[in-house]
Write an enzyme that holds these catalytic residues in place. Structure first.
Site, PDB file in Angstrom:
ATOM      1  N   ASP B  19       0.826  -1.208   0.000  1.00 27.11           N
ATOM      2  CA  ASP B  19       0.000   0.000   0.000  1.00 27.11           C
ATOM      3  C   ASP B  19       0.860   1.258   0.000  1.00 27.11           C
ATOM      4  OD1 ASP B  19      -2.152   1.719   0.198  1.00 27.11           O
ATOM      5  OD2 ASP B  19      -2.971   0.860   2.017  1.00 27.11           O
ATOM      6  N   HIS B 210      -8.673  -1.791   9.278  1.00 31.16           N
ATOM      7  CA  HIS B 210      -7.650  -1.097   8.488  1.00 31.16           C
ATOM      8  C   HIS B 210      -8.000   0.390   8.486  1.00 31.16           C
ATOM      9  CE1 HIS B 210      -5.056  -0.836   4.671  1.00 31.16           C
ATOM     10  NE2 HIS B 210      -5.706   0.315   4.664  1.00 31.16           N
ATOM     11  N   CYS B 243      -4.745   5.729  -0.155  1.00 29.72           N
ATOM     12  CA  CYS B 243      -5.405   5.364  -1.404  1.00 29.72           C
ATOM     13  C   CYS B 243      -5.137   6.434  -2.442  1.00 29.72           C
ATOM     14  CB  CYS B 243      -6.907   5.228  -1.168  1.00 29.72           C
ATOM     15  SG  CYS B 243      -7.812   4.889  -2.689  1.00 29.72           S
TER      16      CYS B 243
END
Lengths: 310, 310
Positions: B19, B210, B243
């Site tokens: 990530d 998360h 993100c």
């Protein structure tokens, strides 16, 4: 369950103009301070710590304490607080007609020596002198138990020492107590234990919790404190400030981030978050650098974005 | 009372290599990734999300997925996870013998469209295809319910939709579920409510939370989740990542800051915090910029300083 225990209403106090500007590399002009305080006064904050009546040599950034107090427009319902180190400072604060003075002693002896250049006993002796001056006046006195959650030199402080300091303060006639995590050593379990112990020992004494975000736990600590029944929290606009004498210490918790979290959890703070964010977003221009606040950058969690074109 | 409800033991999973590195401006060399994973493998983490078997065109930074999987030294007890978007990815993951694949769908339709270029129904159809491939193999499948705590386009998601997604996943035979706060919209009260609802609905299903720290609430949310009985948490070394498709979204919660908080609260994580901090402090050199982690800068709360000379 945490959230079942959260209070319905809490109060938020801002310390940016004192605790934040005190440690800025550059002096923030008096008129900027006054303008900022006046804007903060209209956001619903309960208290604003506006300055410190210390020696201008010790903290040159706050040398304009009297001018700041004189220049601001006081909003009814807002308590204007000044930090005061000694009787001389108290007299200046009285002359400036502050609503409340804040007296600070670190219960970590080594931190008090480093920060105040006094033993705890000497600090308490100073406070007794201050309380004599204050007696009979309308000015309220808040006593801050600094390094309540740990001293960077002496380590974690035993609970009895936190309660001992509070008892000393209250015995002199102080009206309220702040437990301060001066160098960001508190953790949620400790916050809950200390807060509950304090409230059991002194159920009628107004208690404020003052956290730093040094190790990222600032808002988690505030949540734990609220769940343990604390109803008043210090924070600093944009997250500026911290203790300049504490090695490695950076950053009060950020006022607007704190209000944002409590708002989201359905706890009334009385603060207009949008108004506060507007003020916070002007802070980097005032201090000349970025500040740690996150919601000022990300926007509130309820601010949605336009759906991307398909 | 929060802390009375905290579990005694939780597990921590790191997602930095997937990530975090996925959204770095520069490609992190394969050998650096392998070295970092191998170091992380020795810190006591439960799972490490090492890569993503996506199209190299979609995410060029992870084009070395197979080489990374082949290059690492697997430590018994550590689960090596790869994100997989579709059947092709699943086949590559199987060829690389990953322990677990992670399938991700955003329950916010608009976010799923923006992020995955699919409707939720299309995502679920893909997952069904993947589950057919997996059937009978030893590879485990984790299903991530992304935007579980809010979609930046569609807003807060109703609880039934979170449970609906989980039910779809489990109905296909997935082994565990992650509820992801993809763009940092979660708040503690919501985390507690959703976590409790999930655990009531699926008491035997391993659940991971998360969180992102976009609005400063990351560790407060983790605390609330733990108090509600969550036993597994994702985080990212140094707090890197987030993100890349979500406007304004920055930063997973930081693994070492999370471990530090849980350690302080007396919750066993199995992670060697000192070892983890040593790895974290090398991260800025690997990615070529500062990272958000705070304990790597401030030191642990138990690290004391020499008393200043009198």
């Amino acid at each position: 369950m945490i959230t079942a225990n959260l209070p319905q209403r809490i109060q938020i106090n801002d310390v940016a103009v004192r605790d934040g500007f005190q440690s800025e590399p550059a002096f923030v002009p008096t008129e900027e301070k006054i303008k900022l305080i006046d804007r903060l006064s209209c956001t619903g904050l309960a208290k604003i710590e506006v300055t410190s009546f210390v020696s201008p040599k010790a903290i040159p950034n706050l040398r304009d304490a009297a001018e700041v107090m004189q220049g601001i427009t006081r909003v009814p319902g807002v308590t204007y607080v000044a930090l005061v180190p000694n009787e001389r400072g108290c007299e200046r604060a009285q002359a400036a007609a502050v609503d409340e003075i804040n007296l600070v002693m670190s219960i970590g002896e080594s931190h008090n020596l480093a920060n105040m250049r006094m033993t705890c006993e000497q600090s308490l002796e100073q406070f007794r002198g201050v309380m004599k001056l204050v007696r009979g006046s309308a000015m309220r006195v808040n006593g801050t138990v600094a390094t309540a959650f740990g001293c960077p030199f002496d380590g974690e402080q035993p609970l009895y020492r936190v309660l001992w300091a509070a008892e000393q303060y209250l015995g002199m006639g102080m009206h309220s107590i702040t437990l301060a995590d001066t160098t960001g050593m508190a953790h949620p379990r400790q916050v809950e234990q200390v807060t509950r112990a304090f409230r059991n020992a002194f159920p009628d004494v107004p208690l404020t919790l003052h956290f730093h975000n040094t190790r990222g736990m600032g808002l988690a600590n505030a949540l734990a404190g609220a769940a343990a029944g604390a109803l008043s929290f210090d924070a600093s606009l944009g997250g500026i400030g911290g203790c300049p004498f504490a090695p490695g210490a950076t950053g009060n918790i950020c006022t607007e981030d704190l209000v944002h979290m409590f708002d989201a959890c359905g706890i009334a703070t009385g603060v207009d978050l949008d108004a506060l964010l507007t003020v916070a977003r002007d802070l980097p221009a005032i201090v000349g650098h970025e500040v740690p606040g996150q919601v000022m950058r990300s926007g509130k969690r309820t601010e949605l974005y336009a759906r991307p074109a398909a």
